[in-house]
Motif scaffolding. Structure first.
Motif, PDB file in Angstrom:
ATOM      1  N   VAL A 144       0.865  -1.175   0.000  1.00 55.44           N
ATOM      2  CA  VAL A 144       0.000   0.000   0.000  1.00 55.44           C
ATOM      3  C   VAL A 144       0.900   1.223   0.000  1.00 55.44           C
ATOM      4  O   VAL A 144       1.980   1.207   0.598  1.00 55.44           O
ATOM      5  N   GLY A 145       0.499   2.270  -0.694  1.00 54.98           N
ATOM      6  CA  GLY A 145       1.277   3.494  -0.710  1.00 54.98           C
ATOM      7  C   GLY A 145       0.943   4.392   0.459  1.00 54.98           C
ATOM      8  O   GLY A 145      -0.052   4.176   1.163  1.00 54.98           O
ATOM      9  N   PRO A 146       1.722   5.432   0.668  1.00 59.36           N
ATOM     10  CA  PRO A 146       1.447   6.342   1.777  1.00 59.36           C
ATOM     11  C   PRO A 146       0.195   7.188   1.568  1.00 59.36           C
ATOM     12  O   PRO A 146      -0.425   7.630   2.525  1.00 59.36           O
ATOM     13  N   TYR A 147      -0.194   7.380   0.301  1.00 58.63           N
ATOM     14  CA  TYR A 147      -1.376   8.197  -0.011  1.00 58.63           C
ATOM     15  C   TYR A 147      -2.276   7.421  -0.970  1.00 58.63           C
ATOM     16  O   TYR A 147      -2.433   7.788  -2.141  1.00 58.63           O
ATOM     17  N   PRO A 148      -2.871   6.328  -0.512  1.00 53.42           N
ATOM     18  CA  PRO A 148      -3.612   5.425  -1.419  1.00 53.42           C
ATOM     19  C   PRO A 148      -4.811   6.061  -2.095  1.00 53.42           C
ATOM     20  O   PRO A 148      -5.076   5.787  -3.271  1.00 53.42           O
ATOM     21  N   LYS A 149      -5.565   6.924  -1.391  1.00 51.55           N
ATOM     22  CA  LYS A 149      -6.743   7.548  -2.009  1.00 51.55           C
ATOM     23  C   LYS A 149      -6.320   8.432  -3.168  1.00 51.55           C
ATOM     24  O   LYS A 149      -6.885   8.355  -4.271  1.00 51.55           O
ATOM     25  N   LYS A 150      -5.322   9.259  -2.947  1.00 48.98           N
ATOM     26  CA  LYS A 150      -4.815  10.151  -3.996  1.00 48.98           C
ATOM     27  C   LYS A 150      -4.250   9.337  -5.152  1.00 48.98           C
ATOM     28  O   LYS A 150      -4.455   9.662  -6.327  1.00 48.98           O
ATOM     29  N   GLY A 163       5.706   9.827  -4.321  1.00 47.54           N
ATOM     30  CA  GLY A 163       6.648  10.143  -3.257  1.00 47.54           C
ATOM     31  C   GLY A 163       6.178   9.587  -1.922  1.00 47.54           C
ATOM     32  O   GLY A 163       5.144   8.929  -1.827  1.00 47.54           O
ATOM     33  N   GLN A 164       6.946   9.866  -0.878  1.00 48.26           N
ATOM     34  CA  GLN A 164       6.600   9.398   0.449  1.00 48.26           C
ATOM     35  C   GLN A 164       7.001  10.438   1.489  1.00 48.26           C
ATOM     36  O   GLN A 164       7.905  11.246   1.252  1.00 48.26           O
ATOM     37  N   PRO A 165       6.371  10.434   2.662  1.00 51.61           N
ATOM     38  CA  PRO A 165       6.734  11.383   3.716  1.00 51.61           C
ATOM     39  C   PRO A 165       8.068  11.015   4.352  1.00 51.61           C
ATOM     40  O   PRO A 165       8.590   9.910   4.146  1.00 51.61           O
ATOM     41  N   PHE A 170       4.296  11.080  10.867  1.00 51.06           N
ATOM     42  CA  PHE A 170       3.252  10.090  11.099  1.00 51.06           C
ATOM     43  C   PHE A 170       1.863  10.640  10.804  1.00 51.06           C
ATOM     44  O   PHE A 170       0.857  10.079  11.268  1.00 51.06           O
ATOM     45  N   SER A 171       1.800  11.694  10.006  1.00 57.60           N
ATOM     46  CA  SER A 171       0.505  12.312   9.716  1.00 57.60           C
ATOM     47  C   SER A 171      -0.410  11.387   8.928  1.00 57.60           C
ATOM     48  O   SER A 171      -1.634  11.551   8.943  1.00 57.60           O
ATOM     49  N   TRP A 172       0.135  10.409   8.254  1.00 58.34           N
ATOM     50  CA  TRP A 172      -0.641   9.480   7.434  1.00 58.34           C
ATOM     51  C   TRP A 172      -1.323   8.381   8.253  1.00 58.34           C
ATOM     52  O   TRP A 172      -2.250   7.730   7.787  1.00 58.34           O
ATOM     53  N   VAL A 173      -0.856   8.165   9.476  1.00 62.18           N
ATOM     54  CA  VAL A 173      -1.285   7.012  10.264  1.00 62.18           C
ATOM     55  C   VAL A 173      -2.789   6.986  10.550  1.00 62.18           C
ATOM     56  O   VAL A 173      -3.450   5.961  10.301  1.00 62.18           O
TER      57      VAL A 173
END
Length: 505
Positions: A144-150, A163-165, A170-173
């Motif tokens: 899974v990517g860090p921003y799956p919806k986008k 890209g990734q954070p 941990f804002s994606w958690v």
């Protein structure tokens, strides 16, 4: 879990692409399966493949008592390997060609890779769950990517790579835990997820690779591991303990343990000073180049060796638990790696992680199952996409969805002519350490076609395992026969080519 809808999707897709797999009849007693996947462990990093510097006695014992697969293949990086492993599908079907943040070039050079594996791609854990398996995923997930919806809403092909954070962001958690369950192990048939995130390494902390512990020592910063002060302070030990606890809880079976260690992926973190000193003082192996370095490189290799020894200790713990509980007779252990080595050296093969040469894609592998698997070594190539159908056959599941591999269970008791004779393929439509290319291996011959230029490389892996002699011009008949089969495979499957490709298909 597989629903009528997802199974229907799989059936429809199978009809469209012409590939199906039907497993054997349901066995009387379904075997337990312990699937150990190590991260970045090289083909030559284990004793059963000839290493005299790294120490892997427990792994070697299991390998030598089981089936050693001498020609086990993955993709050259973890994302496509793990996606192909979980789904049984080649990279062109999922769009995962490499780790997105590693890609080079622009959108004319590469078809930028996906990160998240869509729900339409069924993973082996789902039919296993439907068949009654109690399953757990431990360690690296990376599906899974860090921003799956986008990512899912984006227009494909992408104009810019994903890209990734930063490791300490941990804002994606919260979003992942609340809205992305479908892309995590619990949404794929597993009862539990211990440590699986979008990250490809455990260094989820300030400084990342340069932090003091790199994620390998507690307190663990991984938001998908509940224990901040666990009994085991070393990550590899902790994951093994969690696996043993799950097996003990579900010992009536059948259980499936998806133990995907983060080790030996960077950062290199020494298990202990004592073990580091041991390997610093150990003679190196001039045949492989392991332990022959000097200065800082020697220290890094010694620290890496402590990670391998720790891995071996933990594999030994698993085997000991199964023996003590009387579970070995009905438990299959499969051990392999997701790509070639990134740290250390192997002078016997060409390349390393990221390269399409043998040291980048050929990995250690064995199957151990007392009384069910004969102790021997096979030359028959096994591809990453073969694990899914093998699990289906072992579990007696008549799976009808799209699969690109074949079960290698026939090798458990002897050679299989169909597996020996078949070609295996790779397709890398984005650049990392090599240009975009397609590959075919058939018998002992390996042909690489670079997609931008059409340039060919042909190697006889039996006579030239280090891939030093390109035979494309010296043996044009073989090159053209393999090229015809490779291009036929691409054409039949509508395999996408990068925009700068000079090839018709």
């Amino acid at each position: 879990m597989i629903t009528a809808k997802t199974m229907a999707t799989g059936l429809a897709f199978a009809v469209l692409t012409g590939g199906t797999y039907a497993g054997a009849s349901t066995p009387k007693v379904k075997p337990n399966i312990v699937f150990i996947l190590v991260d970045d462990l090289g083909h030559g990093d284990v004793g059963f493949n000839g290493s005299t510097y790294y120490e892997t006695p427990h792994i070697d014992q299991l390998a030598n008592d089981g089936l050693v697969i001498k020609n086990a293949y993955m993709y050259p990086t973890c994302s496509p390997s793990r996606t192909a492993l979980a789904t049984g599908k080649q990279s062109f079907r999922t769009g995962v060609y490499t780790v997105p943040v590693l890609e080079k070039g622009n959108d004319q050079v590469s078809i930028f890779s996906r990160w998240t594996v869509g729900e339409e791609h069924i993973m082996y854990s789902q039919p296993l769950a439907d068949a009654g398996y109690k399953s757990i995923h431990l360690g690296k997930w990376h599906l899974v990517g860090p921003y799956p919806k986008k990512e899912m809403e984006a227009s494909w092909p992408l104009k810019k790579k994903l890209g990734q954070p930063k490791p300490s962001d941990f804002s994606w958690v919260p979003y992942h835990k609340e809205h992305c369950k479908a892309y995590y192990p619990e949404g794929r048939g597993y009862l539990k997820n211990i440590g699986g995130t979008y990250r490809g390494d455990p260094a989820l902390e300030v400084g990342g690779y340069k932090s003091k512990t790199g994620g390998y020592f507690a307190p663990f910063s991984n938001p998908f591991m509940d224990q901040k002060n666990p009994k085991d302070k070393w990550l590899t030990d902790h994951l093994t303990t969690e696996a043993i606890n799950f097996m003990d809880e579900h010992k009536e079976g059948p259980f499936f343990i998806n133990l995907h260690y983060y080790t030996v992926h960077r950062p290199v973190v020494a298990r202990s000073e004592e073990l580091t000193e041991k390997y610093m003082n150990k003679l190196g192996d001039p045949k492989t180049g392991q332990g022959m370095e000097t200065g800082k490189k020697k220290l890094t290799t010694a620290q890496y060796a402590t990670m391998i020894e720790s891995l071996d200790d933990n594999v030994g713990r698993i085997a000991e638990f199964l023996d003590q509980k009387g579970l070995r007779e009905n438990t299959l252990i499969i051990f392999t790696s997701d790509n070639g080595q990134n740290i250390g050296s192997n002078l016997q093969l060409r390349g390393k992680k990221g390269y399409i040469y043998e040291a980048g894609i050929r990995v250690p592998a064995f199957v151990n199952w007392p009384g069910k698997v004969d102790a021997r070594r096979t030359e028959t190539p096994v591809m990453v996409t073969d694990y899914f159908p093998t699990f289906m056959e072992l579990a007696g599941i008549d799976y009808r969805g799209q699969l690109d591999g074949q079960s290698f269970a026939p090798l458990f008791k002897g050679e299989d002519k169909a597996l020996q004779a078949r070609p295996i393929f790779w397709h890398l439509a984005s650049e990392y350490r090599n240009g975009t290319c397609s590959i075919i291996r058939k018998n002992d011959m390996k042909l690489i076609q670079f997609l931008a230029t059409g340039e060919l490389e042909l190697y006889d892996l039996k006579k030239d395992p280090k891939e030093e002699n390109n035979l494309a011009l010296k043996n044009p008949e073989t090159a053209q026969l393999l090229l015809k089969e490779l291009t036929g495979w691409r054409k039949a499957n509508n395999v996408p080519l990068p925009p700068n490709s000079s090839l018709p298909y």
